[in-house]
Write a protein that holds these residues in place. Sequence first.
Motif, mmCIF file in Angstrom:
data_model
loop_
_atom_site.group_PDB
_atom_site.id
_atom_site.type_symbol
_atom_site.label_atom_id
_atom_site.label_comp_id
_atom_site.label_asym_id
_atom_site.label_seq_id
_atom_site.Cartn_x
_atom_site.Cartn_y
_atom_site.Cartn_z
ATOM 1 N N PRO A 749 0.837 -1.209 0.000
ATOM 2 C CA PRO A 749 0.000 0.000 0.000
ATOM 3 C C PRO A 749 0.873 1.261 0.000
ATOM 4 O O PRO A 749 1.873 1.343 0.715
ATOM 5 N N TRP A 757 -5.138 5.358 0.048
ATOM 6 C CA TRP A 757 -4.140 4.304 -0.084
ATOM 7 C C TRP A 757 -4.347 3.614 -1.427
ATOM 8 O O TRP A 757 -5.485 3.377 -1.835
ATOM 9 N N VAL A 759 -2.930 0.294 -3.883
ATOM 10 C CA VAL A 759 -2.126 -0.909 -4.105
ATOM 11 C C VAL A 759 -2.214 -1.215 -5.597
ATOM 12 O O VAL A 759 -3.322 -1.382 -6.133
#
Length: 780
Positions: A749, A757, A759
């Motif tokens: 992340p 966040w 990813v």
Amino acid sequence: MNMKFSPGLSAAVLALLATYQAPVWAGDIRNPLFCTPNTLADWPALTPLNRAIQPMDCGIIDHNPPFLAWQNITGATGYEVKLVNSAGVTTTYSTVYPWYQPTNAMAAGDYSWNVRAKGATAWGPQRKFRIAANARDFTLPSVETALARAKATVRPRAMPPAGTERTAWLNDLAGARKTGWTGLKKRVTSKLADVLPVEPASASKVAGAATAAAATANLAFMNQMNKLTEAAREAAALAWVEKDPNVIADAKRRLLHLARLDPQGTTSWAAEGLSAHRTVWTITNAYDWLLPYLSASEQAECVAAIKARVPDMLNSLTDVKEGIVAKPLDSWAIDTMQATLAISAIMAGTLPEADTWFRSLYPIFPAWLNPWGGDDGGFANGTNYLIWALESQENWDIIRWTTGVDITKKSWTRNLGRSLVYFYPPGSPFGLFGDGADNDNTEPNGRLFKPYAARVNEPLYNWYAAQQTGGDASRLQFLLSPPLTPLSTLPAGTPNSIWQPSTGWVAMHSNLADRSRTSVYFKSSQYGSYGHGHADQNSFTINAKGRALAIETGVYDYYGSAIYIGWSKTTAAHNAITYDGGKGQSQGSNGKGDVLAAGMITSFSTTDAFDIVQGEASKAYGGDVTKASRSVLYVRSATSPTGTAVPEMVLVFDTLAAATAKKWEWNIHGVNAPSAFTVDQLNMSNAGVSLCAAVRSDATLIPSAFAAPVNATATPQWHGRYSLGTAASKATFAASLQVDCGSAVAAVPVRQADGSWVVTTPAWMVTYKDGVATFTASKK
């Protein structure tokens, strides 16, 4: 694909779920709701005594007519129920019980309903349910009709009824179950010379006493009584089937031994309820099977013993303040109620008092069968106790044979098997979410689920039963069930994931049919930490290839022990959020549990690419925590548009807030100490299967291993947490976890300037911002 996930069931999510057509079930296994449940305050007000409302709000039921049931109101003289069908036609009913079942089947479709106590002006919140088009007939005979049928049932009443059912059962004993029946016969004949104790001795008078010595003595006594009662039942069953004079004599000897025990002694209800219940239940069954071989005086002894023992059991169930209706969250009471009703049905017409017992319990049985879940088959007390709850099946049989009431037609009973199929699938290293989850239940699960599958006869259960490698086929629980039709292949179209709203459990599997599957489990339950559940709302576990990776920890030595209260039941013993050195969710004033310390699944969805669940558990922390939101995404392995392989990953996002600043903690547990445990990465493994994690926050994190109390965990177990270096009233965590990761997780992340966040992998990107997770597949 771009999919956002936020609290509540959006129209898009409902539409997606509506596209799935289950091969067997009335509703979608993955989501048994057809609408968004009412979020208004419950009625009656939630208390530690509260039972589940049925039907569950927005639930789809496949029995008809429905049972409408709610929590008892102390002092209420009756209730009014308002039922509205899809055409807007309203019907009002009155009942003296905190439940009501219409006399006749109703049209399939959607209904809404409200309830209020008699004399009240305001109605409770509106709830909805849907009767499936293929719903099974669950019309129940009146209490007097059922009682008359029981009296007219030819003995033995605790055996499959004469005719095709008995013939098929006897043929199966000589055919497919010959090996099991032979095993029982050998066991019975090996005990013909046993010396029976004059009066079983017990060093403990209180079941579950909170001292090690008392708990040990109590367990030893229960085991002794289990052996005595089971041996008597097995001998009596063999005597009835084969009519061997030596076995008949031994069965009579064992029956009369039990009947002559002091009903106020060590086997009394006051001394040890479970053994007392099994003793009188065994006397009744064996009396029924051996009646042709008992003299008048021997019959009288058995009847007198039953007459002396049942009233204490009945009084415990029907007491206005302490009974099963007033305090339904009591598994022992549920078991006792079913056994006592079965005893009443067997003795009806022989013992006049049995009529009173029957009339008291028959109305309760179908309405109050399960306090631990709803029509989706949930069981909030954990997989270990769910397996043992299946022991009641023999009572289901007796009640069906004598009254015609088949409880397996009720939605909860039929759907109950889902909880084991999905949360204890074949090849699982452990069970889940409650006391004894770490037990090896291979034998009892095989022995008890196979008969359950035979009774319900659904393809999914027949497949699961066929996967069971354990189970003593010579035990009566197995031998008295109908023939089983095993299924070698998982039924086509069975989904890999499930949400059970009634208990707040979610299971996400890579491939349900594969014993080497990856499994991700999540819990946020409205039952809080009550009963055999733990203070583990918003917790997760991860298994892969038959190995436990991110685990629940602790041992279950006995209920109420110092280890139980001080570790196994705590939030810190689970993969969940704590603060300030392991402080977590409420366990109530005595440490044994708090039903008000509840969590809630606010959203769930599943696709071929990923599954995602969100829970809210601030209420579980007792007041100071104002937000405890966790989103867990299980992203399946994929291939990017350019052909890059992307492994499966689990992403966990937390948004936390409190009235006062706290050093928030992200807990993680494994079987073995990790090879790496740093700010940047965590590497754990179990028997060659690895799990890597990268845990991030919006503040400095400090990783630390910590020790559980002495003797509180199995060996080996490892406990670690990532803690904020500085206390804060608000915090977020973002974590990525990967199975078979090598040395590091493939994607971590990354905090963005806007506070979100992200990813990112070559195949997909997940963004988490303001409590909302968005999954975006890479474009081809």
